[in-house]
Design an enzyme around this catalytic site. Structure first.
Site, PDB file in Angstrom:
ATOM      1  N   TYR B 138     -10.386  -1.478  -0.023  1.00  0.00           N
ATOM      2  CA  TYR B 138      -9.576  -2.575  -0.870  1.00  0.00           C
ATOM      3  C   TYR B 138     -10.277  -2.819  -2.433  1.00  0.00           C
ATOM      4  CZ  TYR B 138     -13.835  -5.647   0.834  1.00  0.00           C
ATOM      5  OH  TYR B 138     -14.682  -5.557   0.716  1.00  0.00           O
ATOM      6  N   ARG B 148     -14.084  -0.770  -2.987  1.00  0.00           N
ATOM      7  CA  ARG B 148     -14.688  -0.813  -1.856  1.00  0.00           C
ATOM      8  C   ARG B 148     -14.822   0.329  -1.203  1.00  0.00           C
ATOM      9  NH1 ARG B 148     -18.477  -4.244  -0.168  1.00  0.00           N
ATOM     10  NH2 ARG B 148     -19.910  -2.188  -0.245  1.00  0.00           N
ATOM     11  N   HIS B 151     -15.872  -0.207   5.668  1.00  0.00           N
ATOM     12  CA  HIS B 151     -17.030  -0.733   5.462  1.00  0.00           C
ATOM     13  C   HIS B 151     -17.207  -1.718   6.859  1.00  0.00           C
ATOM     14  CE1 HIS B 151     -16.257  -3.425   2.158  1.00  0.00           C
ATOM     15  NE2 HIS B 151     -16.954  -4.775   2.694  1.00  0.00           N
ATOM     16  N   HIS B 153     -19.305  -6.026   7.708  1.00  0.00           N
ATOM     17  CA  HIS B 153     -20.529  -5.807   7.882  1.00  0.00           C
ATOM     18  C   HIS B 153     -21.408  -6.016   8.786  1.00  0.00           C
ATOM     19  CE1 HIS B 153     -19.463  -7.346   3.609  1.00  0.00           C
ATOM     20  NE2 HIS B 153     -18.276  -7.550   3.688  1.00  0.00           N
TER      21      HIS B 153
END
Lengths: 126, 232
Positions: B138, B148, B151, B153
């Protein structure tokens, strides 16, 4: 063999999705007789409130976690840490060292803050 | 500073990561002497982990859109000991690259069948396992045309203060690594590589889902906290 650490990365601006409910701002219940409240405000280097910081407190009695509100305020309800009763054999210097360690380690609440991108740097509403 | 943490963690102030400029401490952190606090109270007071909390694809009536994946691995300390009963919490964007968070204004669709959060406790071998969908990349506004890499978190929480870790897991071969200042803020190349999961044939289920293997290594129980790095 010694293993190499996994690096840390920013908590990001959307941590409330994953971290909101598991651990909360009450280490003890509100009505606990010796309860204390630790309150504060997170400000950035320009003195502006940080509305999306995550605060965590640590002590032997438990852990507290609170996301800051729009003015950067946080609030943790806990109790004053007790002194631990650990002791045992050892030389006089070792015993004195342990006492010193206990005083330092067990009468404090450790606090750590995480912050993410400032509003505007992400597609994030202030 | 312990040699093992050298250049592993990103400095709090990483100039290419714009937000860190005003949000990093300018003074050394106040490090308390003595042994580090270990929790003696239960980590989750009065709360339990639900049987499906690790499965982000089964939290709604329908299935989320996207590429179904398994992420599995072990949490170990630097000496190779398993970190058992650690709380792992994950959160992520949906397959289109948008978080189910009111503040995420990326013009990508929300998925009514995906909330994007999960949690589990590590088993006696330090093992964990999540079932989810692959998050999308995004955009963000750190620099012109910044994106980014995909991923997830991760938050790792053991009773030992020194082992607290908040990080992100990435996917192998992502073309966005080099332009991402968050990934690149990790100084050491080998350390950056440890943020990237490995595609695993063993974890890939035939006719069903791809598998990724990712081990997490945290400090020993009484190590110096990782912020020590930045206080120099």
């Amino acid at each position: 063999m010694r293993l190499s650490l996994t690096p840390s990365q920013t908590v990001g601006p959307f941590f409330r999705i994953g971290l909101s409910t598991t651990i909360g701002s009450h280490v003890v219940g509100e009505g606990t007789p010796s309860a204390v409240r630790i309150s504060g405000q997170v400000l950035d280097g320009a003195g502006e409130p940080v509305p999306d910081a995550l605060i965590e407190t640590w002590q032997p009695e438990g852990v507290g976690r609170c996301a800051t509100d729009e003015e950067g305020h946080f609030d943790i309800v806990t109790i004053k840490p007790a002194r631990n009763g650990e002791g045992g054999a050892g030389t006089g210097a070792q015993r004195r060292g342990r006492r010193r360690d206990r005083r330092a380690a067990s009468r404090c609440v450790r606090l750590r803050a995480w912050t993410a991108h400032a509003p505007g740097d992400a597609h994030v509403l202030p | 500073m312990a040699a093992s943490t050298h250049r592993v963690h990103p400095p709090n102030d990483s100039p290419a990561y714009g937000s860190s400029r005003l949000r990093a401490p300018r003074q050394p952190l106040h490090l308390l002497p003595g042994r580090l606090a270990e929790l003696t109270a239960p980590l989750l007071a009065g709360e339990t982990i639900g049987a499906l909390d690790h499965d982000l694809t089964r939290q709604h009536d329908g299935e989320p859109l996207g590429e179904r994946i398994t992420i599995s691995g072990r949490v170990l300390d630097e000496d190779g000991n398993p970190v058992t009963r650690a709380l792992i919490e994950v959160w992520q964007a949906n397959a289109a690259g948008r978080y189910a968070h009111r503040a995420d204004q990326h013009r990508a669709p929300l998925d009514p069948n995906f909330s994007g959060a999960g949690r589990c406790l590590t088993d006696p071998e330090g093992g964990y396992r999540f079932i989810t969908i692959k998050p999308g990349a995004y955009p963000w506004r750190n620099h012109p045309n910044a994106w980014r890499p995909a991923h997830v978190h991760f938050s790792v929480f053991s009773p030992a203060f020194a082992q607290r870790l908040v990080t992100q897991m990435y996917f192998p071969g992502d073309p966005l690594f080099a332009q991402d200042p968050i990934f690149s803020a990790v100084p050491d190349e080998d350390a950056r590589r440890r943020l990237v999961a490995r595609w695993s044939l063993e974890l890939t289920e035939p006719e069903w889902s791809l598998g990724y293997q990712w081990d997490i290594v945290v400090a020993g129980r009484e190590a110096t906290p990782l912020d020590d790095d930045a206080s120099e």
